[in-house]
Write a protein that holds these residues in place. Structure first.
Motif: not given
Ligand code: FAD
Ligand code: DLZ
Ligand code: SF4
Length: 507
Positions: A12-17, A54-59, A61-62, A64-68
């Protein structure tokens, strides 16, 4: 054609590969709560709740960051129950021709992805400090893979606590100043405890209904479940806990389960914190004069040393590693690991806090529950599955080397140069457990003798052929040989009698 970008519950990281390799405009992130992952061992309910929340919150955040994001909840009707099943379903839904993944932390899931009838590109998880190649190069040609030397390379690589090419303080390791017995008073009030918000409450309700038979208390639930909260916990520890981390990292107390520990493994292992930022925060505390070198060096060593090293071993040794049984131990895991009554206060305390919080600190895992399992000859496979299930920071890459290697010596001595076994005297020195115990730690034999005292000799004698020539154990064999014969026989006979009772009556 769009691609699917897989993000697992511990990535659950925005920097994940997988995100770095993807395209926000055309690709779809796939995240899925699935029965297969939630049940390959009977995970502690707090661990499942932590990961799902944590998965639901990360989703979110993604998004909000513009990801589908194509997110599957456990209870969704279409949920196929596995990561592979969800990828195939989403590939059809989004007309995607390939999957970009970050390599999972378990061989089981790596091969599951390899076997799918759709191309899956697995990129290395570079949230870690050492790549597989770096670890392999380091290991190449060495007779013994000792953590300490690997750790020094990681210090050089990261520049943490380095003064040019020299270690700060002119020593690599300040353990000599650490590991004091338990203090009378603890001045740190432990980890931050977070009130569940709406997302967490929903997950708690779900876990309560679906996993009500699992070992472990779901509530009160207090873990951080997003990056912001995890950072708060990190800062709280760095400011208030770190200064005494080194002094008391091996201590154990009846009435204080967290002492000066960081409680950051849950968050680092799930991707909410990066190991480097955690270490940099600790190094800054040293630079600012807020924490002493023995604490900071000791803490950083656990992360860029031990944590990276055990991961290196897991991937170097291959998929059979978790199943090794180098000492051929075959006894079943006693019921008291699952909360049944035991008169051994140290075990009872470690298991009770594991049940409540899905947490125990390193020495409880190593020198209480691990030590007992090794002394009693419990099958390491059962021990491995227990640890993988009950701790909220447990994923095979980190759990298996610690359990199978470090704690149970079942890898034949790759990680540990000698077994981590001790009699009751070590536990007595480092804790106040023995004061509240039905057994007497000072009794070596006879009625009420501490079982660790009996089993310690039993273990050494059982495995004499294996360890007799180990210079680090010679002294213990000399002590045994110097006992008079009657005493030697009594110890071993009483240990046998104790083992005979295991699983049949309360011990
Ligand atoms: P602290 O005591 O504050 O230490 C700081 C950090 O150092 C930890 O967060 C962790 O990331 C790292 N660390 C310390 N020791 C180790 C180690 N031996 N291996 C890897 N990282 C380490 N750790 C896990 O993360 N997951 C596990 O499943 C796990 N299983 C273990 C099983 C056994 C038998 C033993 C002996 C240790 C195990 N550990 C495991 C290592 C260690 O017990 C935990 O990392 C630590 O207790 C986590 O709590 P903390 O964050 O408060 O750690
Ligand atoms: C541990 C876990 C659990 C309980 N559930 C899920 C899940 O439903 N979905 C998911 O993507 N990941 C989960 N995980 C984490 C994975 O099991 C983990 O990625 C592997 O064990 C590899 O480390
Ligand atoms: Fe554990 Fe033995 Fe101490 Fe009891 S006396 S708490 S069994 S070490």
């Amino acid at each position: 054609m769009s691609k699917l970008l897989l993000v697992l519950g511990d990535q659950l990281s925005m920097d994940i590969a997988s995100l770095r390799e993807g395209d926000k405009v055309s690709d779809v992130v796939v995240m899925a709560e699935v029965a297969d992952e939630a049940s390959y061992v009977q995970h502690h309910p707090k661990k499942i709740a932590f990961i799902f929340a944590a998965m639901r919150k990360f989703a979110k955040a993604l998004e909000q960051d513009g990801w589908t994001v194509a997110y599957t909840k456990l209870d969704d009707d279409e949920n196929s129950g596995s990561i592979g099943g969800e990828l195939l379903r989403r590939a059809e839904e989004y007309d995607a021709g390939e999957v970009i993944a970050t390599e999972p932390g378990e061989w089981r899931l790596i091969s599951h992805l390899e076997d799918l009838p759709i191309p899956v590109h697995q990129f290395q998880n570079d949230l870690f400090i050492a790549s597989h190649k770096e670890f392999e190069d380091w290991a190449e040609g060495r007779k013994a893979l000792r953590m300490e030397y690997f750790y020094r390379d990681m210090r050089r690589k990261t520049g943490l606590l380095m003064d040019g090419d020299k270690p700060v303080g002119e020593k690599w390791n300040f353990d000599h100043d650490n590991r004091k017995p338990a203090p009378d008073e603890v001045t740190f009030d432990g980890p931050l405890k977070f009130e569940p918000d709406e997302i967490v409450e929903d997950v708690l309700d779900l876990v309560e209904t679906r996993f009500d038979n699992s070992f472990g208390d779901l509530r009160p639930f207090w873990f951080a479940t997003d990056r912001g909260q995890a950072l708060e916990q990190l800062n709280h520890f760095i400011e208030h806990g770190l200064p005494k981390f080194g002094d008391f990292q091996d201590a154990m107390l009846n009435d204080n389960r967290f002492l000066y520990h960081g409680l950051v493994s849950f968050y680092m292992n799930a991707g909410l914190l990066s190991p480097l930022e955690v270490c940099e925060a600790a190094a800054k505390a040293y630079d600012d004069g807020n924490a002493p070198i023995n604490a900071v060096e000791g803490f950083i060593r656990q992360i860029i040393g031990w944590r990276e090293y055990v991961r290196g071993i897991y991937f170097l040794e291959g998929p059979d590693y978790p199943r090794r049984n180098g000492l051929n131990h075959q006894r079943g895991l006693p019921d008291f690991y699952w909360g049944a009554e035991t008169k051994m206060n140290c075990i009872s305390k470690a298991v009770a806090q594991t049940k409540e919080d899905a947490y125990a600190h390193h020495i409880q895992r190593l020198m209480v529950t691990g030590n007992f399992a090794l002394l009693a000859g419990i099958n390491p496979n059962e021990v491995h599955e227990w640890y993988l299930a009950v701790y909220a920071d447990a994923y095979e890459w980190v759990e298996a080397p610690n359990v199978v290697g470090m704690s149970q010596f079942a890898d034949g001595g790759i990680i540990a140069s000698k077994p981590y076994v001790s009699s009751g005297s070590y536990i007595n020195k480092m804790s106040d457990y023995c004061k509240n115990c039905d057994y007497s730690v000072s009794k070596k034999t006879g009625d009420g003798a501490c079982p660790f005292n009996l089993l310690y000799w039993h273990f050494l004698i059982r495995h004499r052929d294996r360890f007799d020539n180990n210079p680090r154990m010679a002294q213990m064999y000399r002590v045994f040989d110097r006992m008079d014969e009657e005493r030697r026989e009594t110890v071993l006979a009483e240990a046998d009698a104790f083992l005979e009772k295991l699983g049949k009556e309360v011990v």
